[in-house]
Design an enzyme around this catalytic site. Structure first.
Site, PDB file in Angstrom:
ATOM      1  N   CYS A   9      -3.866 128.530  -5.795  1.00 12.12           N
ATOM      2  CA  CYS A   9      -3.094 127.367  -4.950  1.00 12.12           C
ATOM      3  C   CYS A   9      -4.702 126.754  -4.584  1.00 12.12           C
ATOM      4  O   CYS A   9      -3.859 125.739  -3.273  1.00 12.12           O
ATOM      5  CB  CYS A   9      -2.553 128.260  -4.437  1.00 12.12           C
ATOM      6  N   CYS A  44      29.413 139.718  -4.155  1.00 14.04           N
ATOM      7  CA  CYS A  44      28.198 140.232  -3.621  1.00 14.04           C
ATOM      8  C   CYS A  44      27.664 139.242  -1.864  1.00 14.04           C
ATOM      9  O   CYS A  44      27.862 138.010  -2.273  1.00 14.04           O
ATOM     10  CB  CYS A  44      26.932 139.970  -4.343  1.00 14.04           C
ATOM     11  N   CYS A  82       7.770 145.569 -12.621  1.00 13.29           N
ATOM     12  CA  CYS A  82       7.895 143.982 -13.071  1.00 13.29           C
ATOM     13  C   CYS A  82       8.170 142.688 -12.785  1.00 13.29           C
ATOM     14  O   CYS A  82       7.944 142.087 -12.419  1.00 13.29           O
ATOM     15  CB  CYS A  82       8.636 144.158 -14.391  1.00 13.29           C
ATOM     16  N   HIS A  97      23.466 133.320  -6.023  1.00 11.58           N
ATOM     17  CA  HIS A  97      24.414 133.998  -6.508  1.00 11.58           C
ATOM     18  C   HIS A  97      25.613 134.472  -5.685  1.00 11.58           C
ATOM     19  O   HIS A  97      26.260 135.097  -5.760  1.00 11.58           O
ATOM     20  CB  HIS A  97      23.520 135.206  -7.273  1.00 11.58           C
ATOM     21  N   CYS A 124      18.227 143.130   3.232  1.00  2.00           N
ATOM     22  CA  CYS A 124      19.260 142.653   2.063  1.00  2.00           C
ATOM     23  C   CYS A 124      19.165 142.715   0.684  1.00  2.00           C
ATOM     24  O   CYS A 124      18.663 144.001   0.585  1.00  2.00           O
ATOM     25  CB  CYS A 124      18.968 141.431   2.317  1.00  2.00           C
ATOM     26  N   CYS A 178      -9.218 133.780   5.883  1.00  2.00           N
ATOM     27  CA  CYS A 178     -10.361 134.556   6.567  1.00  2.00           C
ATOM     28  C   CYS A 178     -10.653 136.128   5.651  1.00  2.00           C
ATOM     29  O   CYS A 178      -9.356 136.127   5.335  1.00  2.00           O
ATOM     30  CB  CYS A 178     -10.282 134.869   8.451  1.00  2.00           C
ATOM     31  N   HIS A 215      -5.345 127.757  -0.746  1.00  2.00           N
ATOM     32  CA  HIS A 215      -4.658 128.557   0.316  1.00  2.00           C
ATOM     33  C   HIS A 215      -6.080 129.132   1.018  1.00  2.00           C
ATOM     34  O   HIS A 215      -6.935 129.850   0.109  1.00  2.00           O
ATOM     35  CB  HIS A 215      -3.469 129.536  -0.047  1.00  2.00           C
TER      36      HIS A 215
END
Length: 498
Positions: free
Chosen positions: A257, A491, A465, A485, A457, A262, A259
């Site tokens: 990526c 939900c 997995c 969702h 939450c 340090c 990024h």
């Protein structure tokens, strides 16, 4: 001291002041001579390419090995005579170097007897590629047609140029060696292309030597990687965790990526994840980034001991996700066993234990397995066969366990004599553990691992997995935007009743 002598000395001092700090300029004392290593400026998106048959290999690079300009200033320079010079490069052709040499001579003539070395350097650095009509790509496909030494052109500054013979190049100091990864030397082709007279015609069975173009491509890529690392080490970056500016030499950049963090922050982050057994958590600390450090980066960050644990847990995590792998049921072994599709027999290659894959007991051939049921049901069956009157309710079992754990030594002995030592020390804790797991956890909808929710939450991520799912209905959540969702169903993401 005459005017020419003063101008020569002033020019040498100026060159040392401008380029000496970066070790691009070396003066040869006591004469007015020296070497200048000129790094050519490359446009954005510059690539090197090599065509082999129908295959085109193309790589974007930021740095090319420097051109080596070796010069000597005559006594009547700059008023009457130009510098004598040689120009060396590993990636330009002889005709290209010849064109550059002629242009350097023309630049001196255009000065009308003024010092010219700095102008030469500026031209080679900023305008050489454009002058040679090399825009955004350097094609190495024609290198195989050249000899196996760097293109080398020598001039007395008058426009007359001579190409040195192979023997002359070998004796020249400007073709002295391999690629200088520090960027402080002119590059030549690698040593693997040089052969002694005794080994020139010797072949090794199965040994395929790279062509000159392949060797040059490898050389350019190695040089570019080393210079990128050097530039990275000297650049200041803001750590994505502590938000403090650090030199690149004190940082780690994740390859996937890009990024940068340090070393201290990334080291502590990885150590915490490995210590807690969260191998999938050894990833980029940046929010919503799923890139991972390389194993070599992890090893340098956490040390040998923790890296050994990381390696073992990563292997185990990978095996857990393979449907045709189980584990030896012996507690003293636990080695992975590959299942055979043709039957229910499993054989551990480490301890030699043959077992039934279905019930994890000693292999019993064609006989049926022991009736399946929960651990509690099996233990209660054993207790019934032994005429034990274990409590039938959850509350009764909990009270019996509390009585045993908090009782005196005499009380424990009494309970052991009534129910059995194995029941009180092994079976009863297992029953209560299973009941607790059933009451306080749910199974991941993907790999069925038991997961406890103790807050937060209702958007869950399986630590085994990495599947995202809804805690309330166990629906798998795909993609990064899972809010739909919780908006389109019963939900709620902020419903804390679980």
């Amino acid at each position: 001291m005459n005017t020419d002598s003063e101008e020569r000395e002033d020019e040498m001092l100026a060159l040392h002041s401008i380029f000496g700090a970066e070790e691009e300029f070396v003066r040869k004392e006591p004469s007015a001579a020296g070497e200048i290593r000129v790094s050519v400026e490359l446009p954005a998106g510059f690539t090197v390419s090599l065509t082999e048959g129908e295959t085109v290999r193309q790589y974007e690079i930021l740095f090319l090995p420097p051109l080596l300009l070796t010069f000597e200033l005559p006594e009547d320079y700059p008023s009457s005579s130009p510098p004598s010079f040689t120009l060396t490069s590993s990636w330009l052709t002889r005709s290209q170097l010849s064109a550059l040499g002629s242009q350097l001579a023309d630049l001196y003539q255009a000065t009308g007897g003024a010092v010219v070395l700095f102008s030469w350097v500026q031209f080679l650095r900023e305008d050489a590629l454009g002058f040679l009509d090399i825009r955004d790509r350097l094609d190495l496909s024609s290198v195989d047609c050249k000899s196996n030494h760097p293109p080398f052109v020598e001039s007395d500054g008058t426009g007359r140029e001579d190409f040195l013979k192979e023997g002359d190049v070998a004796a020249s100091s400007s073709s002295s060696g391999e690629l200088d990864l520090s960027g402080q030397g002119a590059a030549s082709l690698p040593l693997l292309l040089r052969q002694s007279p005794q080994s020139k015609h010797r072949t090794v069975p199965g040994d395929v030597s790279p062509t000159p173009s392949q060797a040059l491509l490898s050389e350019l890529l190695i040089y570019d990687a080393a210079q990128r690392q050097r530039a990275f080490a000297n650049t200041v970056f803001d750590c994505g965790v502590c938000f403090v500016g650090w030199l690149g030499s004190e940082c780690v950049q994740l390859h996937e990526c890009g990024h940068v963090f340090c070393q201290s922050c990334l080291s502590e982050f990885c150590k915490m994840q490995i210590t807690e057994g969260n191998i999938r958590g050894v990833s980029c600390p940046e929010a919503s980034c799923e890139s991972c450090p390389t194993p070599a980066q992890v090893q340098s960050l956490v040390g040998e001991e923790l890296f050994g644990r990381y390696d073992r847990l990563l292997l185990q995590s990978t095996l857990d996700l393979m449907p045709d792998v189980t584990y030896c049921p012996r507690r003293t072994c636990g080695s992975p066993v590959i299942l055979e599709k043709s039957g229910t027999a499993g054989l551990c290659s480490v301890c030699g234990f043959a077992f039934c894959v279905a019930c994890k007991k000693t292999y019993h051939g064609a006989e049926g397995c022991r009736p399946k049921g929960s651990l509690k049901e099996l233990i209660e069956m054993d207790a019934h066969e032994d005429n034990l009157d274990l409590p039938q309710s959850q509350e009764g079992l909990t009270a019996l366990s509390d009585d045993y754990l908090s009782g005196s030594e005499q009380r424990r002995s009494l309970l052991q004599s009534r129910y059995g030592r194995r029941v009180m020390k092994i079976f009863l804790p297992d029953i209560l553990s299973e009941d607790w797991i059933v009451s306080n956890s749910k199974s991941c909808p993907h790999c069925y691992t038991k997961i406890e929710k103790n807050g937060g939450c209702n958007k869950m991520t399986c630590s085994r997995c990495r599947q995202n799912f809804c805690w309330l209905c166990l629906t798998r959540l795909t993609g990064r935007d899972y809010s739909g969702h919780f908006q389109d169903s019963a939900c709620s993401i902020f419903q804390y009743d679980f």
